[in-house]
Design a protein around this motif. Structure first.
Motif, PDB file in Angstrom:
ATOM      1  N   MET A   1       1.089  -8.953  -1.778  1.00 34.40           N
ATOM      2  CA  MET A   1       0.007  -8.973  -2.445  1.00 34.40           C
ATOM      3  C   MET A   1      -0.339  -7.548  -2.373  1.00 34.40           C
ATOM      4  O   MET A   1      -0.449  -7.031  -1.402  1.00 34.40           O
ATOM      5  N   ASP A   2      -0.569  -7.202  -3.664  1.00 32.31           N
ATOM      6  CA  ASP A   2      -1.076  -5.595  -3.848  1.00 32.31           C
ATOM      7  C   ASP A   2      -2.670  -5.677  -3.489  1.00 32.31           C
ATOM      8  O   ASP A   2      -3.398  -6.766  -4.237  1.00 32.31           O
ATOM      9  N   ILE A   3      -3.282  -4.661  -2.835  1.00 32.76           N
ATOM     10  CA  ILE A   3      -4.687  -4.756  -2.720  1.00 32.76           C
ATOM     11  C   ILE A   3      -5.223  -2.984  -3.372  1.00 32.76           C
ATOM     12  O   ILE A   3      -4.637  -2.428  -2.696  1.00 32.76           O
ATOM     13  N   VAL A   4      -5.518  -3.166  -4.482  1.00 36.56           N
ATOM     14  CA  VAL A   4      -6.171  -1.790  -4.994  1.00 36.56           C
ATOM     15  C   VAL A   4      -7.709  -1.719  -4.735  1.00 36.56           C
ATOM     16  O   VAL A   4      -8.460  -2.615  -5.127  1.00 36.56           O
ATOM     17  N   ALA A   5      -7.841  -0.684  -4.247  1.00 36.97           N
ATOM     18  CA  ALA A   5      -9.563  -0.167  -4.074  1.00 36.97           C
ATOM     19  C   ALA A   5      -9.843   0.841  -5.159  1.00 36.97           C
ATOM     20  O   ALA A   5      -9.151   1.845  -5.679  1.00 36.97           O
ATOM     21  N   VAL A   6     -10.933   0.426  -5.894  1.00 36.36           N
ATOM     22  CA  VAL A   6     -11.434   1.444  -6.893  1.00 36.36           C
ATOM     23  C   VAL A   6     -12.611   2.139  -6.463  1.00 36.36           C
ATOM     24  O   VAL A   6     -13.642   1.473  -6.072  1.00 36.36           O
ATOM     25  N   ALA A   7     -12.329   3.212  -6.294  1.00 34.12           N
ATOM     26  CA  ALA A   7     -13.445   4.141  -5.585  1.00 34.12           C
ATOM     27  C   ALA A   7     -14.090   5.393  -6.504  1.00 34.12           C
ATOM     28  O   ALA A   7     -13.408   5.790  -7.347  1.00 34.12           O
ATOM     29  N   LYS A 117      -9.922  -5.994   5.812  1.00 40.05           N
ATOM     30  CA  LYS A 117      -8.490  -5.998   6.009  1.00 40.05           C
ATOM     31  C   LYS A 117      -8.353  -7.514   6.699  1.00 40.05           C
ATOM     32  O   LYS A 117      -7.265  -8.263   6.139  1.00 40.05           O
ATOM     33  N   ALA A 118      -8.677  -7.816   7.692  1.00 41.47           N
ATOM     34  CA  ALA A 118      -8.535  -8.960   8.380  1.00 41.47           C
ATOM     35  C   ALA A 118      -8.759 -10.254   7.492  1.00 41.47           C
ATOM     36  O   ALA A 118      -8.032 -11.129   7.536  1.00 41.47           O
ATOM     37  N   ASN A 119      -9.814 -10.206   6.821  1.00 43.40           N
ATOM     38  CA  ASN A 119     -10.289 -11.406   5.857  1.00 43.40           C
ATOM     39  C   ASN A 119      -8.988 -11.541   4.643  1.00 43.40           C
ATOM     40  O   ASN A 119      -8.890 -12.504   4.567  1.00 43.40           O
ATOM     41  N   LEU A 120      -8.766 -10.232   4.263  1.00 46.01           N
ATOM     42  CA  LEU A 120      -7.867 -10.704   3.068  1.00 46.01           C
ATOM     43  C   LEU A 120      -6.487 -10.909   3.575  1.00 46.01           C
ATOM     44  O   LEU A 120      -5.664 -11.424   2.831  1.00 46.01           O
ATOM     45  N   ALA A 121      -6.038 -10.591   4.709  1.00 46.53           N
ATOM     46  CA  ALA A 121      -4.906 -11.065   5.335  1.00 46.53           C
ATOM     47  C   ALA A 121      -4.450 -12.474   5.388  1.00 46.53           C
ATOM     48  O   ALA A 121      -3.251 -12.932   5.216  1.00 46.53           O
ATOM     49  N   THR A 122      -5.695 -13.309   5.151  1.00 40.15           N
ATOM     50  CA  THR A 122      -5.611 -14.684   5.070  1.00 40.15           C
ATOM     51  C   THR A 122      -5.218 -15.158   3.624  1.00 40.15           C
ATOM     52  O   THR A 122      -5.261 -16.328   3.218  1.00 40.15           O
ATOM     53  N   MET A 123      -5.502 -14.235   2.751  1.00 40.69           N
ATOM     54  CA  MET A 123      -4.989 -14.653   1.244  1.00 40.69           C
ATOM     55  C   MET A 123      -4.002 -14.065   0.801  1.00 40.69           C
ATOM     56  O   MET A 123      -3.678 -14.454  -0.637  1.00 40.69           O
ATOM     57  N   ALA A 124      -2.729 -13.538   1.319  1.00 41.06           N
ATOM     58  CA  ALA A 124      -1.630 -12.976   1.236  1.00 41.06           C
ATOM     59  C   ALA A 124      -0.843 -14.113   0.205  1.00 41.06           C
ATOM     60  O   ALA A 124      -0.135 -13.770  -0.829  1.00 41.06           O
ATOM     61  N   ASP A 125      -0.832 -15.206   0.406  1.00 40.67           N
ATOM     62  CA  ASP A 125      -0.197 -16.244  -0.204  1.00 40.67           C
ATOM     63  C   ASP A 125      -0.953 -16.835  -1.518  1.00 40.67           C
ATOM     64  O   ASP A 125      -0.272 -17.624  -2.268  1.00 40.67           O
ATOM     65  N   ARG A 126      -1.913 -16.611  -1.587  1.00 35.49           N
ATOM     66  CA  ARG A 126      -2.786 -16.979  -2.844  1.00 35.49           C
ATOM     67  C   ARG A 126      -2.770 -16.123  -3.979  1.00 35.49           C
ATOM     68  O   ARG A 126      -3.012 -16.637  -5.185  1.00 35.49           O
ATOM     69  N   TYR A 127      -2.637 -14.808  -3.891  1.00 35.46           N
ATOM     70  CA  TYR A 127      -3.090 -13.759  -4.946  1.00 35.46           C
ATOM     71  C   TYR A 127      -1.878 -12.949  -4.861  1.00 35.46           C
ATOM     72  O   TYR A 127      -1.150 -12.581  -3.938  1.00 35.46           O
ATOM     73  N   VAL A 143     -14.963   2.724   3.618  1.00 34.15           N
ATOM     74  CA  VAL A 143     -13.868   2.857   4.516  1.00 34.15           C
ATOM     75  C   VAL A 143     -13.236   1.324   4.748  1.00 34.15           C
ATOM     76  O   VAL A 143     -12.053   1.451   5.062  1.00 34.15           O
ATOM     77  N   ASN A 144     -13.977   0.459   4.864  1.00 40.62           N
ATOM     78  CA  ASN A 144     -13.295  -0.832   5.079  1.00 40.62           C
ATOM     79  C   ASN A 144     -12.350  -1.468   3.779  1.00 40.62           C
ATOM     80  O   ASN A 144     -11.213  -1.907   4.122  1.00 40.62           O
ATOM     81  N   ALA A 145     -12.893  -1.147   2.645  1.00 45.85           N
ATOM     82  CA  ALA A 145     -11.950  -1.223   1.424  1.00 45.85           C
ATOM     83  C   ALA A 145     -10.907  -0.319   1.572  1.00 45.85           C
ATOM     84  O   ALA A 145      -9.627  -0.791   1.087  1.00 45.85           O
ATOM     85  N   LEU A 146     -10.961   0.988   1.753  1.00 48.32           N
ATOM     86  CA  LEU A 146      -9.790   1.795   2.246  1.00 48.32           C
ATOM     87  C   LEU A 146      -8.578   1.378   3.085  1.00 48.32           C
ATOM     88  O   LEU A 146      -7.434   1.551   2.925  1.00 48.32           O
ATOM     89  N   VAL A 147      -9.241   0.919   4.358  1.00 51.62           N
ATOM     90  CA  VAL A 147      -8.244   0.389   5.209  1.00 51.62           C
ATOM     91  C   VAL A 147      -7.617  -0.962   5.084  1.00 51.62           C
ATOM     92  O   VAL A 147      -6.485  -1.125   5.379  1.00 51.62           O
ATOM     93  N   ALA A 148      -8.314  -1.685   3.919  1.00 54.39           N
ATOM     94  CA  ALA A 148      -7.655  -2.954   3.615  1.00 54.39           C
ATOM     95  C   ALA A 148      -6.614  -2.809   2.496  1.00 54.39           C
ATOM     96  O   ALA A 148      -5.728  -3.683   2.178  1.00 54.39           O
ATOM     97  N   ALA A 149      -6.953  -1.725   1.678  1.00 57.61           N
ATOM     98  CA  ALA A 149      -5.775  -1.524   0.540  1.00 57.61           C
ATOM     99  C   ALA A 149      -4.601  -1.093   0.908  1.00 57.61           C
ATOM    100  O   ALA A 149      -4.272  -0.303   1.746  1.00 57.61           O
ATOM    101  N   THR A 150      -3.776  -1.357  -0.127  1.00 60.53           N
ATOM    102  CA  THR A 150      -2.330  -0.656  -0.269  1.00 60.53           C
ATOM    103  C   THR A 150      -2.304   0.454  -1.009  1.00 60.53           C
ATOM    104  O   THR A 150      -1.637   1.428  -0.758  1.00 60.53           O
ATOM    105  N   GLN A 151      -3.477   0.504  -2.049  1.00 58.66           N
ATOM    106  CA  GLN A 151      -3.575   1.821  -2.989  1.00 58.66           C
ATOM    107  C   GLN A 151      -4.809   1.807  -3.311  1.00 58.66           C
ATOM    108  O   GLN A 151      -5.862   1.002  -3.401  1.00 58.66           O
ATOM    109  N   VAL A 152      -5.181   3.289  -3.444  1.00 60.47           N
ATOM    110  CA  VAL A 152      -6.598   3.554  -4.001  1.00 60.47           C
ATOM    111  C   VAL A 152      -6.604   4.135  -5.321  1.00 60.47           C
ATOM    112  O   VAL A 152      -5.802   5.150  -5.574  1.00 60.47           O
ATOM    113  N   LEU A 153      -7.373   3.904  -6.324  1.00 55.22           N
ATOM    114  CA  LEU A 153      -7.671   4.499  -7.735  1.00 55.22           C
ATOM    115  C   LEU A 153      -8.924   5.110  -7.814  1.00 55.22           C
ATOM    116  O   LEU A 153      -9.968   4.365  -7.482  1.00 55.22           O
TER     117      LEU A 153
END
Length: 265
Positions: A1-7, A117-127, A143-153
């Protein structure tokens, strides 16, 4: 699962609009998408929610509540979006503002910075893709978004305060990379609201290019009424006439973010 934060450091640069149109591009590419509205203004929710949430409805704030007894799982707050294949973790009312204040007052510990990040870890198989619309600041929610993300734009526009704000958000990204999320990749700066016909726009674009080099991404997103109109109508640019070029621009940026998931046309 890719996690993109738009900042972005400053409001009004088109951060939410960028998130919205990248979400549409991902949906068109057949990806399973979760859009997370982590901005207390809730503009992404207003545009993407299939049904307007009630002020008392559960939202992102309830998943980040420092009070564990009143904290919900992300799965409890997700609602359908306007497009097939897209879900939304919404924000409505004032709850997220209060939660941001509470998190800001607490120590910047790994636990407090990793709630999303902890919340999104439960979504890995769904998205396939989670895309997070950050607040226009460097606070606890960003900060929470950046910690959770794999990449930031990072999104900016060719104007004084917006361009200068890029350095500040880059500083936050580097701090998170060093202390909390060493795997976070900075994908660069998307230039929005580009007006090549104006001197000021051309001068600030040149300054950004000289300052950030190949981190300033092309194509630039031009200032077009259709970009705003589509979002306000809950539509994709591909659903409006004479917007093929804009559709290609967002598709190109999505492909750059997710080269292994989105093929080149």
């Amino acid at each position: 699962m890719d996690i993109v934060a738009v900042a972005a450091q400053k409001g009004g640069v088109g951060k939410t609009t960028t998130t919205y149109h990248l979400t549409r591009a991902a949906a068109r590419a057949g990806l399973r998408v979760l859009a997370v509205d982590a901005d207390p203004q809730g503009n992404l929710t207003s545009a993407l929610a299939a049904e307007p949430p009630q002020p008392e409805a559960l939202g992102v704030a309830d998943t980040l509540n420092p009070d564990a007894e009143h904290r919900y799982a992300l799965d409890d707050v997700i609602v359908p979006a306007v497009w097939e294949g897209v879900d939304l973790a919404p924000t409505s009312g004032e709850a997220l503002t209060y939660i941001e204040d509470e998190l800001t007052q607490k120590p910047k510990t790994p636990e407090n910075s990793s709630r999303l990040k902890a919340n999104l870890a439960t979504m890995a198989d769904r998205y396939d893709l989670v895309i997070i619309d950050c607040p226009p600041n460097r606070g606890a929610l960003t900060v929470n978004a950046l910690v959770a993300a794999t990449q930031v734009l990072v999104v900016t526009m060719p104007a004084l305060y917006a361009a200068n704000g890029v350095a500040h958000i880059f500083s936050s990204i580097q701090e998170v990379q060093k202390e909390l999320n060493p795997e976070l990749k900075n994908r660069g700066v998307l230039l929005n609201l580009w007006e090549p016909s104006t001197i000021a726009s051309r001068e600030w674009r040149l300054w950004l290019a000289e300052t950030y080099g190949d981190q300033l991404l092309e194509p630039y997103i031009p200032k077009r009424e259709a970009v705003k109109t589509a979002q306000e109508a809950g539509m994709g640019l591909d659903e409006l006439p004479k917007t093929e070029e804009l559709v290609r621009f967002y598709d190109a940026h999505l492909q750059r973010l997710l080269p292994s998931r989105v093929g080149r046309n």
